[in-house]
Design a protein around this motif. Structure first.
Motif, short mmCIF file in Angstrom:
data_model
loop_
_atom_site.label_atom_id
_atom_site.label_comp_id
_atom_site.label_asym_id
_atom_site.label_seq_id
_atom_site.Cartn_x
_atom_site.Cartn_y
_atom_site.Cartn_z
N ILE A 325 35.58 27.16 41.09
CA ILE A 325 36.12 28.44 41.57
C ILE A 325 35.42 28.87 42.85
O ILE A 325 36.05 29.35 43.80
N LYS A 326 34.08 28.68 42.84
CA LYS A 326 33.29 29.05 44.03
C LYS A 326 33.79 28.29 45.27
O LYS A 326 33.94 28.87 46.36
N LEU A 329 37.26 29.71 46.30
CA LEU A 329 37.13 31.04 46.89
C LEU A 329 36.56 30.97 48.30
O LEU A 329 36.98 31.72 49.20
N VAL A 347 38.64 42.19 47.66
CA VAL A 347 38.74 41.91 46.22
C VAL A 347 38.19 40.52 45.91
O VAL A 347 37.45 40.32 44.95
N LEU A 348 38.55 39.55 46.78
CA LEU A 348 38.09 38.17 46.57
C LEU A 348 36.56 38.06 46.71
O LEU A 348 35.93 37.25 46.03
N LYS A 349 35.97 38.89 47.59
CA LYS A 349 34.52 38.90 47.74
C LYS A 349 33.85 39.37 46.44
O LYS A 349 32.82 38.83 46.01
N LYS A 350 34.45 40.39 45.82
CA LYS A 350 33.92 40.87 44.55
C LYS A 350 34.05 39.81 43.46
O LYS A 350 33.17 39.64 42.61
N VAL A 351 35.18 39.10 43.49
CA VAL A 351 35.38 38.01 42.54
C VAL A 351 34.33 36.92 42.76
O VAL A 351 33.75 36.37 41.81
N SER A 352 34.05 36.64 44.03
CA SER A 352 33.05 35.63 44.38
C SER A 352 31.66 36.03 43.89
O SER A 352 30.90 35.20 43.36
N GLN A 353 31.33 37.33 44.06
CA GLN A 353 30.02 37.81 43.58
C GLN A 353 29.89 37.70 42.06
O GLN A 353 28.85 37.31 41.53
N ALA A 354 30.99 38.08 41.36
CA ALA A 354 30.98 37.96 39.90
C ALA A 354 30.84 36.50 39.48
O ALA A 354 30.15 36.18 38.50
N ASN A 355 31.50 35.62 40.21
CA ASN A 355 31.42 34.19 39.91
C ASN A 355 30.00 33.67 40.12
O ASN A 355 29.51 32.83 39.36
#
Length: 532
Positions: A325-326, A329, A347-355
């Motif tokens: 996923i990383k 992204l 939004v994708l940056k937040k997803v990346s941080q959570a990942n």
């Protein structure tokens, strides 16, 4: 009646009574049945021996010798079979065959006692102690060999079983029987010497009495609390029998005095044995608890290992999808798949941080399981603590410290500190401690101090954060050992950072601990590492 004759009859009576006692306690038990027959064989042997000491006629003495040797022939085969049943091998084909051969030889030897001069030729003149020795026939020598082969093999079986037996009661029981039988056979076998012109008083019969009595107690599961109790009982029993015998041998009024001494001795013996028994019982209970604790500890270690293996496997599997996923992204955010609106990009940056957080947690699981399984070995070498570890870490954490508006101090000696450690592992230790201090310090600051001691260096990481309760200090270095503040203020962590730090410190032959004056008053984590 001489004291020597009396010992024979006492031994014979004790053998018969103890055999009957054991049999009546558990009539259906094969072990008790064989023990009863063995005791009756010993009783026949002792009564026959006593008969040779009492009679004055040579023909009657010869008959007494034949009775004596019936018991002597039965003893080794019954003792061997008793040991076979005790260790639970009576159904094995080899031992069934041995029992059949022994039974046949018993018939042959007993028959030869009354037919011709194969076993006993005639009775020799009496010895000074009243015994009628025999002139042995040629079959006597094969009998002696067969006798000792049975006894020695039985002792070998018992000794092997003692080492293998896991049940503590059964092991103690077998142990008592082994040493009791050893005493009895060494003492009893001395009678063979009488038939080879070696003359001595038969006082050894007293040891046969103690063997019979205390082995019977072992079988019925009484006093199974160590050899100390058995030896005490043996000594007391032998002294009591001797006192009783000599009391009857004393003349007139002295006999009453002797009986009085005997009764006082019995009273003393009762309290002595009671105290010894209770002490040994306490030790037995303690040993049982210890065995249970060892079993539980082994089971816990096995479960911990299975847990670590599961965590290693699952964390490896969990880490693979987030890594993919990383990558995707990163490609999307770089615009490899076309332009994306800024709103979606945020939004994708937040997803990346959570990942990234998920990857870090998976890595912690994998790291912790590798440490538990012993998969990490330190590469020890000389390292400059401040220059190679602390100062680079401070530079790495400086932006995060400034972002939270915290102060930072480093106190170090004027001369560089050299430690003998694994560079990467120790860097990870202080990285975890600094990360922990940063998470739980909303205001104030962080201080690191380095102090040289005689053989080690003590590094303290102090913060003005949430602090620790007494209960939390006991669990924070365990796996998943978060304190209360961790659950209230930092839900993202897995509670493995300090556990990993502890394991790494131990690998590098150091120590780690935490101190705190209480909640809301900050914490100090100490790490002691070996100097060069």
């Amino acid at each position: 009646m001489s004291p020597y004759t009396l010992t024979c009859f006492i031994t014979g009576i004790v053998a018969g009574v103890t055999g009957l006692f054991v049999f009546l306690k558990e009539r259906k038990q094969q072990l008790n049945q064989i023990w009863c027959f063995l005791n009756f064989a010993i009783a026949i042997w002792m009564l026959g021996l006593g008969g040779t000491l009492v009679v004055n006629d040579q023909n009657i003495a010869l008959f007494s010798q034949r009775i004596l040797y019936i018991g002597t022939i039965l003893i080794p085969v019954l003792f061997f079979q008793f040991c076979v049943v005790l260790i639970g091998k009576q159904r094995e084909k080899n031992f069934i065959t041995l029992f059949k051969i022994n039974t046949l030889l018993v018939i042959v030897f007993v028959f030869s006692l009354f037919v011709g001069d194969l076993f006993i030729k005639y009775v020799k003149p009496r010895t000074p102690f009243g015994y009628w020795p025999i002139e042995v026939g040629w079959l006597y020598y094969p009998f002696l060999l067969w006798f000792f082969l049975n006894v020695i093999y039985a002792f070998i079986l018992l000794r092997k079983n003692i080492k293998k037996e896991k049940d503590i009661i059964k092991r103690k029981q077998t142990d008592i029987i082994f040493y009791g039988a050893l005493i009895g056979f060494i003492a009893g076998s001395a009678n063979f010497l009488l038939d080879f012109n070696i003359v001595f008083p038969p006082l050894h019969n007293l040891f046969v009495i103690s063997y019979l009595f205390f082995t019977a107690l072992a079988i019925t599961r009484y006093h199974l609390f160590g050899i100390k109790v058995i030896l005490t009982e043996n000594l007391v029993g032998i002294m009591g029998i001797l006192l009783l015998i000599f009391s009857f041998l004393l003349p007139g009024n002295y006999r009453i005095f002797g009986l009085g001494v005997f009764l006082l001795f019995c009273l003393f013996a009762y309290f002595l044995l009671k105290a010894t028994y209770e002490e040994s019982k306490r030790r037995e209970e303690a040993e049982k608890i210890s065995i249970r604790e060892r079993a539980l500890r082994k089971r816990a270690e096995k479960l911990a290992r299975l847990k670590s293996e599961f965590l290693a496997m699952s964390s490896h599997q969990l880490r693979t999808p987030p890594t993919s996923i990383k990558g995707y992204l990163s490609l999307i955010l770089e615009g490899r798949y076309g332009e994306i609106p800024n709103q979606i990009k945020e939004v994708l940056k937040k997803v990346s941080q959570a990942n990234e957080r998920l990857i870090r947690i998976a890595n912690q699981f994998l790291r912790a399981s590798n440490l538990e399984l012993g998969g990490l070995k330190p590469e020890l070498k000389e390292v400059a603590l401040e220059k190679e570890i602390l100062e680079p870490l401070i530079e790495e954490f400086k932006p995060k410290i400034e972002a939270k508006n915290l102060y930072f101090k480093l106190e170090k000696p004027e001369e560089p500190t050299k430690v003998f450690v694994d560079l990467d592992q120790v860097k990870e230790i202080f990285s975890n401690l600094l990360d922990n201090a940063l998470k739980y310090t909303p205001k104030g600051g962080i201080e690191i101090s380095v102090k040289k001691e005689e053989k080690s260096v003590l590094v303290a990481v102090k913060d003005t954060g949430e602090g620790l309760s007494q209960e939390e200090k006991l669990i924070i270095f365990e796996s998943f050992g978060k304190g209360k503040a961790g659950y209230l203020h930092w839900m993202e962590g897995a509670g493995l950072g300090l556990y990993i730090a502890r394991k790494l410190v131990e690998l590098n032959k150091g120590k780690i601990w935490a101190e705190s004056e209480g909640k809301g008053r900050g914490s100090t984590f100490f790490v002691a590492l070996p100097l060069v």
